[in-house]
Structures are given as C-alpha cells and as structure tokens.
Design an enzyme around this catalytic site. Structure first.
Site, mmCIF file in Angstrom:
data_model
loop_
_atom_site.group_PDB
_atom_site.id
_atom_site.type_symbol
_atom_site.label_atom_id
_atom_site.label_comp_id
_atom_site.label_asym_id
_atom_site.label_seq_id
_atom_site.Cartn_x
_atom_site.Cartn_y
_atom_site.Cartn_z
ATOM 1 N N LYS A 173 -49.206 69.348 18.708
ATOM 2 C CA LYS A 173 -49.911 69.411 17.249
ATOM 3 C C LYS A 173 -51.425 68.685 17.244
ATOM 4 O O LYS A 173 -51.530 67.534 17.611
ATOM 5 C CB LYS A 173 -48.917 68.783 16.255
ATOM 6 C CG LYS A 173 -49.353 68.860 14.901
ATOM 7 C CD LYS A 173 -48.837 67.974 13.994
ATOM 8 C CE LYS A 173 -49.655 66.595 13.653
ATOM 9 N NZ LYS A 173 -51.038 66.946 12.952
ATOM 10 N N THR A 230 -49.427 54.314 13.542
ATOM 11 C CA THR A 230 -48.778 55.537 13.650
ATOM 12 C C THR A 230 -47.819 55.419 15.068
ATOM 13 O O THR A 230 -46.567 55.893 15.084
ATOM 14 C CB THR A 230 -49.528 56.915 13.687
ATOM 15 O OG1 THR A 230 -50.341 56.607 12.642
ATOM 16 C CG2 THR A 230 -48.848 58.188 13.784
ATOM 17 N N GLU A 248 -51.521 56.225 23.288
ATOM 18 C CA GLU A 248 -52.783 55.751 23.344
ATOM 19 C C GLU A 248 -53.339 55.524 21.707
ATOM 20 O O GLU A 248 -53.608 56.261 21.110
ATOM 21 C CB GLU A 248 -53.987 56.915 23.827
ATOM 22 C CG GLU A 248 -53.512 57.241 25.429
ATOM 23 C CD GLU A 248 -53.410 56.238 26.363
ATOM 24 O OE1 GLU A 248 -54.347 55.314 26.088
ATOM 25 O OE2 GLU A 248 -52.659 56.424 27.379
ATOM 26 N N CYS A 282 -62.334 55.747 20.177
ATOM 27 C CA CYS A 282 -61.389 54.392 20.620
ATOM 28 C C CYS A 282 -62.174 53.672 21.330
ATOM 29 O O CYS A 282 -61.784 52.512 21.506
ATOM 30 C CB CYS A 282 -59.878 54.929 20.682
ATOM 31 S SG CYS A 282 -59.997 55.952 22.183
ATOM 32 N N GLU A 383 -59.688 47.563 13.344
ATOM 33 C CA GLU A 383 -60.375 48.731 13.968
ATOM 34 C C GLU A 383 -60.945 49.431 12.514
ATOM 35 O O GLU A 383 -60.199 49.862 11.967
ATOM 36 C CB GLU A 383 -59.432 49.519 14.534
ATOM 37 C CG GLU A 383 -60.273 50.924 15.324
ATOM 38 C CD GLU A 383 -59.151 51.833 15.818
ATOM 39 O OE1 GLU A 383 -58.207 52.232 15.437
ATOM 40 O OE2 GLU A 383 -59.495 52.082 17.064
HETATM 41 O O1 TXE Z 1 -54.491 58.606 12.568
HETATM 42 P P1 TXE Z 1 -53.013 59.035 12.805
HETATM 43 P P2 TXE Z 1 -55.364 58.663 11.146
HETATM 44 C C1 TXE Z 1 -57.302 55.188 14.207
HETATM 45 C C2 TXE Z 1 -58.495 54.766 13.527
HETATM 46 C C3 TXE Z 1 -57.938 55.506 12.026
HETATM 47 C C4 TXE Z 1 -56.754 55.205 11.809
HETATM 48 C C5 TXE Z 1 -56.068 56.260 11.468
HETATM 49 O O2 TXE Z 1 -58.496 53.079 13.139
HETATM 50 O O3 TXE Z 1 -58.961 54.882 10.937
HETATM 51 O O4 TXE Z 1 -56.318 55.309 13.293
HETATM 52 O O5 TXE Z 1 -56.369 57.491 11.473
HETATM 53 C C6 TXE Z 1 -50.479 62.629 13.657
HETATM 54 N N1 TXE Z 1 -45.260 61.317 13.566
HETATM 55 N N2 TXE Z 1 -57.159 56.083 15.202
HETATM 56 O O6 TXE Z 1 -54.576 58.403 9.994
HETATM 57 O O7 TXE Z 1 -52.237 59.179 11.439
HETATM 58 C C7 TXE Z 1 -51.389 63.031 13.114
HETATM 59 O O8 TXE Z 1 -51.028 64.238 12.320
HETATM 60 C C8 TXE Z 1 -46.031 61.918 14.312
HETATM 61 C C9 TXE Z 1 -57.559 55.910 16.604
HETATM 62 O O9 TXE Z 1 -56.133 59.871 10.965
HETATM 63 O O10 TXE Z 1 -52.469 58.268 13.835
HETATM 64 C C10 TXE Z 1 -52.563 63.286 14.058
HETATM 65 O O11 TXE Z 1 -52.155 64.485 14.701
HETATM 66 N N3 TXE Z 1 -47.278 62.400 14.332
HETATM 67 C C11 TXE Z 1 -57.331 56.786 17.535
HETATM 68 C C12 TXE Z 1 -52.282 62.205 14.993
HETATM 69 O O12 TXE Z 1 -50.957 61.684 14.730
HETATM 70 C C13 TXE Z 1 -47.961 61.785 13.373
HETATM 71 C C14 TXE Z 1 -57.703 58.076 16.921
HETATM 72 C C15 TXE Z 1 -53.329 60.904 14.682
HETATM 73 O O13 TXE Z 1 -53.329 60.725 13.442
HETATM 74 C C16 TXE Z 1 -47.284 60.932 12.368
HETATM 75 C C17 TXE Z 1 -57.329 58.460 15.651
HETATM 76 C C18 TXE Z 1 -45.894 60.594 12.545
HETATM 77 N N4 TXE Z 1 -45.354 60.087 11.608
HETATM 78 C C19 TXE Z 1 -57.387 57.347 14.745
HETATM 79 N N5 TXE Z 1 -48.311 60.706 11.625
HETATM 80 C C20 TXE Z 1 -57.688 56.739 18.825
HETATM 81 N N6 TXE Z 1 -56.950 56.055 19.532
HETATM 82 O O14 TXE Z 1 -58.608 57.274 19.613
HETATM 83 C C21 TXE Z 1 -49.383 61.069 11.861
HETATM 84 N N7 TXE Z 1 -49.221 61.723 12.843
#
Ligand code: TXE
Length: 480
Positions: A173, A230, A248, A282, A383
């Site tokens: 996904k 998450t 990660e 990140c 962050e």
């Molecule tokens: O990330 P999410 P979000 C950090 C950054 C950002 C914050 C929130 O600080 O502001 O996280 O971003 C899927 N079960 N990073 O809300 O939600 C979601 O659909 C399974 C750091 O956009 O963590 C997407 O495909 N999957 C980072 C993926 O998880 C779930 C990069 C990431 O989204 C889920 C992005 C669930 N319950 C954000 N909920 C990095 N490490 O590079 C969400 N997802």
C-alpha cells in the site's frame, strides 16, 4: 484520472466502489481519485499473492533477477513521465524527481536483481560430533509493504524489490496522499513480465487499507516506513501475531558543525540537508549545532544562501523548493513556526507562506531558520518534517555530543570535521543508525539502513533486507 488497485496483474476498482480524492499540492486542487479499499480488497490481494507464491518462490534466481532488471530498465525508460507524475502528486520539484526519486527506484530493483544472485547462507561443521549444519533461507510467503508520501516510488520500491527478489509475494500500500507512481509501477511490472499476483497494490487510507494488511492473520511480515506514532500502533497489532516487523520511523537528526571543517562544502551541503524535498526527508538534518567560534559567521552565510533558494511551481526546472505535500501537513509545519517565539526561538529567515504565481492555492512555505538557545523545546524535540531547521551553538565536543543525543529519535546524524579522533569518538557515541562524516545522504545500497531509539526497529538495505524477507532454518545432518 481514476487510479485502480493492481491485483493479480489486473487493474480493478475497490469492491465497494468507493473513492477518495487525490490532490495536486502545487495547485491545492483535486486531480484524480483513488480506490477507498477495505479489508475485502486486501483479502482479494492476499488470495492472489498466496496463489502466486509456490511458483514464484521456485523460480530460479536468474529468472527473478532478469525480471527485476527488466523493471529497473523500464523505470529508466519512463523517467520523464514518472518524474512528472511524482512531482504533480507530491509537490516536489520535478528536477529532484528526475535526479533522485526515479533513478533511485530503478536502482532499488537493479540492486536486488544483482544481490539475490549473490545471497549466500552459512554452514557450520560441528567438529568432533560428525555433523554438519547449513542454513536454509526461505522466503516468508506473503508479506506487507506500507510506504509514506515523502519519497513515494523510491521508498515503495525499496521494500518491494528485496521482498520479491527473495521469493515472497507482496500486498503493498502506497500512501493515499501520493498513489500515482505506485499505480504506474503496476503497469511496468506487467510489461516487465512479473507473473500475476507476485505484487499486488491496494490503495486506500492507512486506518482501513493499511490496518487491514497489518491485521491480516496470514501476512507474515510488515515492512513499514512512516510516522513514529503509526509505527507504534502497527507494532501493537502485529506483536501478538508474532509478525516480523521492520519499522523505519521519524527522525530529528543533528547536523554537527565544527570550525575545522571544509567550510564551503559544509555550507553547500547543509542547505541541501536542511531543505531538500521541502525538508520532508526523514534524514534531513533538522537540528543544526554549530561550534561557537564560527556560529555568527555561519548564521550570516547560511541565511544568505537560503535566501537565494527559489520557492516555486515544482514543474519548473529552476524551482528549488516546491509545495508541501498537503494542506494538513502545511498546517502542522506552520504550527511549529507559530510557537517559535513562545519557545524563546528567533526566526532568522522565512516563516511565512508563499503565494506562487498561477498556483495561488498551492501549499508553499518559505525555507525557515530558527535560532534556539535550549534543546528542551518542541522545536528541537519533535519531528516537524518540513522546511524548518533550528540552529544553536555549542562550546565543547562533550556538549555537542550531549545535545545530539538528547532526543527520543535516533535515525541519522552528520558531523563536519577534519579531526580523525573526533570522527571516531562521535561515530561510536552518537545514538543513531547512520552517521555521515563530511557528507549527507550519500547512500550505498549495501549498507544497513534504519534507526535507533524511537526511529525504528530493524534495518533495510543489502543483506539486511534479504535476511528480513527470509526465514533462516537450521538443517543439521549427522553422518557416520
Ligand atoms: O504518516 P503515516 P503521516 C512522519 C512525519 C509526519 C508524520 C505523520 O513527522 O508529519 O509522520 O505523517 C499508512 N495501519 N513521517 O500521517 O500515517 C499510511 O496510509 C497501517 C516520517 O502521513 O505514518 C501511509 O501509507 N498503515 C516518515 C503510511 O502508513 C497505516 C515519512 C505512512 O503514513 C496506518 C512520513 C495504520 N493504522 C511521515 N495509519 C519517514 N520515516 O520518512 C497510517 N498508515
């Protein structure tokens, strides 16, 4: 433009036929729809994957390697189209997508096409016991890959390539915020000859589609990149099912600058490590720590360089900083700038939204530099994940090290120095998964990639990824 799920080699609507809007962040406008998939769609993808598994896991390594190489070559052939799709979907400058995101997605496939042909396992002779052991490394079965929006195709393929190279079938996904290049990848996989069902891509929200992948009782491992909250949520669901997890997560990375460094190289790289991809990587060095003796000079030079960056329409080649990924994310990032003063911070540059010509509803923000005097503030502890960096000074090596480690995150760090002893001392004592010395984001795909502390669990890349996506089995043979 309607994006579809890619299941068993076919492009299909979600079973419920519900849709979600897809935005172009550079214009702040809806430009397409994606399937709002639920657990039924995930089950359909799982069934396709499990059906494909026995054949795929028994293909020769050469066959798999050729197919992965085909995918890599097709990605490069379609570089222009993929880069402009990525830029439109994410808001990143098209030049960055051309130079970094899309070539790297091709490298991910090419790297694991090669790596799988060299993947060896161990054997142990039990001397004196007339026995020999060898380790069988078998694919896990069906695995789940969930990726974020900041480097959409780059991070999506970073997970999928090793998973399928090792003989697994995948239910994947992409982020609902940036689904487009994952959709295009499905077409490429068909063209490259990837058998139906080996890769299945299901679009939808994290809390429904993503969660259904994590909750699926027979999906044996989850490779996830995203936010720390998450990640913790996923770990809570997956742990009682004893799934293998690679998480990660976020970072709050220190960029430690000593007066003995190569100043010009440091300055140029620090502009990049602060603001590349609108600071939405990140690995960005969001906390700049500068030795006191060069602090004033650095502030002046850094502000001057950053003020030359062009915030603009991502589809223009001259743009350095494009749009943030979404309205919601823009508001999150802006909320940190809004508390700067309250936290004793001083905005040295930026801080405001930018109205870009012909894109007036786009999510643009100036690159922002905030001077802080205390590490114990939200700006330095949380962050932000946008074009916002803090800077503060330090006097001694001990203080720099303490400041660098004084956060809950531990993804990466950068040190700028020409002192070898200092390099070694910091490399050993920094609590991060990656330490860059006199460089930033130089990636060799053989190296372990991942974070310490709340930046994650497990490592990706090279051998680590192939180990993650296989189960080691000890076979012990006794002879007379
Ligand atoms: O990330 P999410 P979000 C950090 C950054 C950002 C914050 C929130 O600080 O502001 O996280 O971003 C899927 N079960 N990073 O809300 O939600 C979601 O659909 C399974 C750091 O956009 O963590 C997407 O495909 N999957 C980072 C993926 O998880 C779930 C990069 C990431 O989204 C889920 C992005 C669930 N319950 C954000 N909920 C990095 N490490 O590079 C969400 N997802």
């Amino acid at each position: 433009m309607k994006i579809k799920n890619y299941i068993n080699g076919e492009f299909v609507n979600s079973i419920s036929n519900n849709w979600l809007d897809n935005y172009n962040p550079s214009l702040g406008e809806v430009y397409g729809e994606i399937p709002n998939s639920d657990s039924k769609d995930v089950e359909k993808a799982y069934q396709a994957a499990v059906k494909a598994f026995s054949k795929w896991s028994n293909t020769t390594l050469e066959e798999r390697s050729i197919i992965l190489s085909n995918i890599a070559n097709l990605i490069l052939e379609k570089l222009d189209d993929l880069a402009s799709a990525e830029s439109k979907d994410n808001g990143k400058p098209v030049s960055l997508a051309m130079q970094v995101d899309i070539p790297r997605a091709a490298s991910n496939f090419q790297f694991f096409a090669n790596a799988i042909t060299q993947f060896a396992s161990e054997s142990h002779e039990s001397v004196g016991l007339d026995a020999v052991n060898f380790t069988l490394r078998q694919p896990l079965g069906v695995v789940g890959c969930i990726s974020p929006w900041n480097l959409p195709l780059y991070l999506f393929t970073w997970k999928i390539a090793p998973a399928i190279a090792a003989g697994n079938c995948v239910v994947a996904k992409p982020s609902e915020v940036t689904p487009m290049t994952a959709f295009l990848l499905g077409k490429i996989c068909n063209e490259a000859g990837l058998p139906n069902g080996v890769l299945n891509i299901v679009h939808g929200l994290g809390t429904t589609t993503g969660q259904a992948i994590v909750e699926h009782p027979y999906i044996k491992a989850i490779s996830f990149t995203g936010g720390t909250k998450t990640g913790a949520h996923i770990a809570r669901i997956a742990a009682p099912m004893f799934k293998k997890l690679s998480l990660e997560l976020g970072g709050k990375n220190p960029n430690i600058i000593f007066s003995d460094c190569d100043y010009n190289k440091m300055l140029e790289t620090t502009v990049r490590s602060s603001f590349a991809n609108q600071g939405q990587i990140c690995l960005c060095g969001s906390r700049i720590l500068v030795e006191e003796s060069i602090f004033e000079k650095f502030k002046k030079d850094f502000v001057q360089k950053v003020s030359q960056l062009k915030v603009g329409n991502p589809s223009e080649k001259s743009t350095d900083i494009g749009a943030l990924v979404s309205q919601q994310h823009l508001e999150k990032v802006k909320s940190y700038i809004d508390i700067a003063e309250q936290e004793g911070g001083k905005i040295l540059y930026g801080g405001n939204r930018v109205e870009v010509m012909n894109c007036k509803n786009g999510y643009y923000l100036q690159p922002t530099i905030i001077e802080v005097s205390n590490n114990n503030c939200k700006l330095n502890q949380e962050e932000i994940f946008g074009p916002v960096v803090t800077i503060m000074s330090f006097k001694t090596d001990e203080e720099a090290l303490w400041l660098a480690n004084d956060v809950k995150y531990g993804l990466s760090s950068t040190i700028w120095t020409n002192n070898l002893n200092r390099t070694m001392q910091f490399s050993k004592q920094l609590q991060t998964g990656i330490v860059w010395v006199n460089t930033w984001m130089l990636r060799d795909l053989r190296t372990p990639f991942g974070g310490a502390k709340e930046s994650g669990v497990g490592r990706e890349g090279g051998l680590e990824a192939l180990c993650f996506f296989t189960e080691p089995k000890n076979v012990c043979i006794k002879y007379n």
